[in-house]
Design an enzyme around this catalytic site. Sequence first.
Site, PDB file in Angstrom:
ATOM      1  N   PHE A   1      36.931   8.183  29.125  1.00 11.68           N
ATOM      2  CA  PHE A   1      38.177   8.261  29.882  1.00 11.68           C
ATOM      3  C   PHE A   1      38.215   9.442  30.839  1.00 11.68           C
ATOM      4  O   PHE A   1      39.254   9.746  31.406  1.00 11.68           O
ATOM      5  CB  PHE A   1      39.371   8.357  28.929  1.00 11.68           C
ATOM      6  CG  PHE A   1      39.443   7.228  27.956  1.00 11.68           C
ATOM      7  CD1 PHE A   1      39.756   5.942  28.388  1.00 11.68           C
ATOM      8  CD2 PHE A   1      39.191   7.437  26.611  1.00 11.68           C
ATOM      9  CE1 PHE A   1      39.815   4.888  27.485  1.00 11.68           C
ATOM     10  CE2 PHE A   1      39.252   6.386  25.709  1.00 11.68           C
ATOM     11  CZ  PHE A   1      39.564   5.107  26.140  1.00 11.68           C
ATOM     12  N   ALA A   2      37.105  10.109  31.012  1.00  8.47           N
ATOM     13  CA  ALA A   2      37.100  11.323  31.835  1.00  8.47           C
ATOM     14  C   ALA A   2      35.896  11.359  32.756  1.00  8.47           C
ATOM     15  O   ALA A   2      34.823  10.864  32.413  1.00  8.47           O
ATOM     16  CB  ALA A   2      37.112  12.558  30.948  1.00  8.47           C
ATOM     17  N   VAL A   3      36.109  11.930  33.936  1.00  7.49           N
ATOM     18  CA  VAL A   3      35.018  12.233  34.849  1.00  7.49           C
ATOM     19  C   VAL A   3      35.113  13.728  35.127  1.00  7.49           C
ATOM     20  O   VAL A   3      36.203  14.241  35.343  1.00  7.49           O
ATOM     21  CB  VAL A   3      35.145  11.479  36.193  1.00  7.49           C
ATOM     22  CG1 VAL A   3      33.898  11.694  37.039  1.00  7.49           C
ATOM     23  CG2 VAL A   3      35.402  10.022  35.981  1.00  7.49           C
ATOM     24  N   VAL A   4      33.977  14.413  35.124  1.00  2.00           N
ATOM     25  CA  VAL A   4      33.978  15.849  35.402  1.00  2.00           C
ATOM     26  C   VAL A   4      33.229  16.084  36.706  1.00  2.00           C
ATOM     27  O   VAL A   4      32.098  15.619  36.873  1.00  2.00           O
ATOM     28  CB  VAL A   4      33.344  16.643  34.237  1.00  2.00           C
ATOM     29  CG1 VAL A   4      33.330  18.129  34.537  1.00  2.00           C
ATOM     30  CG2 VAL A   4      34.099  16.374  32.930  1.00  2.00           C
TER      31      VAL A   4
ATOM     32  N   LYS B   1      37.937  18.379  35.180  1.00  3.34           N
ATOM     33  CA  LYS B   1      37.889  17.239  34.258  1.00  3.34           C
ATOM     34  C   LYS B   1      39.081  16.335  34.541  1.00  3.34           C
ATOM     35  O   LYS B   1      40.224  16.699  34.278  1.00  3.34           O
ATOM     36  CB  LYS B   1      37.894  17.708  32.800  1.00  3.34           C
ATOM     37  CG  LYS B   1      37.812  16.565  31.792  1.00  3.34           C
ATOM     38  CD  LYS B   1      37.627  17.046  30.358  1.00  3.34           C
ATOM     39  CE  LYS B   1      37.502  15.865  29.390  1.00  3.34           C
ATOM     40  NZ  LYS B   1      37.289  16.278  27.990  1.00  3.34           N
TER      41      LYS B   1
ATOM     42  N   GLY C   1      29.421  15.080  34.910  1.00  6.54           N
ATOM     43  CA  GLY C   1      29.279  14.291  33.689  1.00  6.54           C
ATOM     44  C   GLY C   1      30.448  13.353  33.556  1.00  6.54           C
ATOM     45  O   GLY C   1      31.405  13.437  34.327  1.00  6.54           O
ATOM     46  N   ARG C   2      30.346  12.434  32.606  1.00  6.44           N
ATOM     47  CA  ARG C   2      31.483  11.550  32.353  1.00  6.44           C
ATOM     48  C   ARG C   2      31.476  11.031  30.933  1.00  6.44           C
ATOM     49  O   ARG C   2      30.454  10.975  30.272  1.00  6.44           O
ATOM     50  CB  ARG C   2      31.573  10.408  33.358  1.00  6.44           C
ATOM     51  CG  ARG C   2      30.424   9.414  33.336  1.00  6.44           C
ATOM     52  CD  ARG C   2      30.814   8.141  34.096  1.00  6.44           C
ATOM     53  NE  ARG C   2      31.011   8.361  35.526  1.00  6.44           N
ATOM     54  CZ  ARG C   2      32.040   7.868  36.223  1.00  6.44           C
ATOM     55  NH1 ARG C   2      32.974   7.170  35.619  1.00  6.44           N
ATOM     56  NH2 ARG C   2      32.134   8.077  37.516  1.00  6.44           N
ATOM     57  N   GLY C   3      32.674  10.703  30.457  1.00 10.74           N
ATOM     58  CA  GLY C   3      32.814  10.073  29.150  1.00 10.74           C
ATOM     59  C   GLY C   3      33.595   8.795  29.338  1.00 10.74           C
ATOM     60  O   GLY C   3      33.629   8.245  30.447  1.00 10.74           O
TER      61      GLY C   3
ATOM     62  N   ASP D   1      34.062  16.708  17.305  1.00 14.95           N
ATOM     63  CA  ASP D   1      33.163  15.979  18.217  1.00 14.95           C
ATOM     64  C   ASP D   1      32.032  16.893  18.683  1.00 14.95           C
ATOM     65  O   ASP D   1      31.594  16.805  19.822  1.00 14.95           O
ATOM     66  CB  ASP D   1      33.975  15.435  19.398  1.00 14.95           C
ATOM     67  CG  ASP D   1      33.299  14.241  20.088  1.00 14.95           C
ATOM     68  OD1 ASP D   1      32.353  13.658  19.509  1.00 14.95           O
ATOM     69  OD2 ASP D   1      33.718  13.899  21.205  1.00 14.95           O
TER      70      ASP D   1
END
Length: 322
Positions: free
Chosen positions: A41-44, A59, A37-39, A153
């Site tokens: 500022f982050a990639v998991v 993460k 997954g990703r947001g 969140d």
Amino acid sequence: RRLDSRSGLSAGLLGEIQTPISTDAIESVYEITGELGRGKFAVVKRSVEKATGKVFAAKFLRKRRRGRDCRADIIHEMAVLEMARNNARVVNLHAAYETDHDIILMLEYAAGGEIFDHCVSEELLPEVQITRLIRQTLEGVHYLHQSNLVHLDLKPQNILLTSLSPPGDIKIVDFGLARRLGAVGELREILGTPEYVAPEILNYEPITTATDLWSVGVIAYMLVTGESPFVGDDKQETYLNVSQVSVDYSREAFSRVSELAVDFIRKLLVKSPEDRPSAAECMSHPWLWQQQFCLSPDSTTAATTTRTVRERSCGAKWAAPP
Ligand code: ADP
Ligand code: MG
């Protein structure tokens, strides 16, 4: 999408962590494979610990964002995870690494993906599963609130499952916006994803634990109906829907669940934070403790129905620590 904090202040940020941040080459310890997954500022990424074969979720958090040093925010996220370490409903932090660009959190792997997938799927979960997942979410939220932490969140993308089919247990993730309450002064910030944020956030009013309970109401609505209750055609419309608490309870989807589901959601999606029940109060709502009876096991339609158990002892059973 996140809104920028209007104050720009790092109010309520925690600075102390116990987990050492290793500068060893992460690739020598883990085999890092596909993206989970990703947001923003982050990639998991899925990662296998070479020595043990155990799977983790790595993460990758960028240390610099928009030209700003965000190390303190990452330390804070780690500190919150550590504070919640003893609770099974919160994802566990296993280790941390650092490279030139990133800090990498090695998290317990939740193999079942996001409960979001169960909110947009053609086939929604049966009511008995929804109430189980909401109970577990409330257990985690109750634990956080007892520690004076607010998540801020909570949304179907940040509630994961340990297994997909049959749905396993929930794990709360993504403590990037979580805050400690009751430190110095009150907390007012503008953050979160428009369709999931509570009215007090939009109005720049003080944030309390009740803000998370609004989100639990949104999540319950989405699991039951498969629709996001406040989303509009654009951001403005979404904000208007949230601030007017304009919710459609007439959806056909509600006909597949008991009336208690609507009662539960109605109690959470109220404008004034003081009027929302606490996580502990929610736990004794009868919707969460219904028992399912199979009416006609030999019938081809496999009709099931629900009956309410009115025993208050259900809530009391939960209240005792495990
Ligand atoms: P962001 O702050 O960018 O939203 P998250 O922590 O929410 O980052 O992670 C982004 C996505 O990565 C999640 O929505 C989920 O799909 C996946 N993910 C995060 N943590 C895990 C985990 N422990 N196990 C499996 N998938 C995860
Ligand atoms: Mg997230």
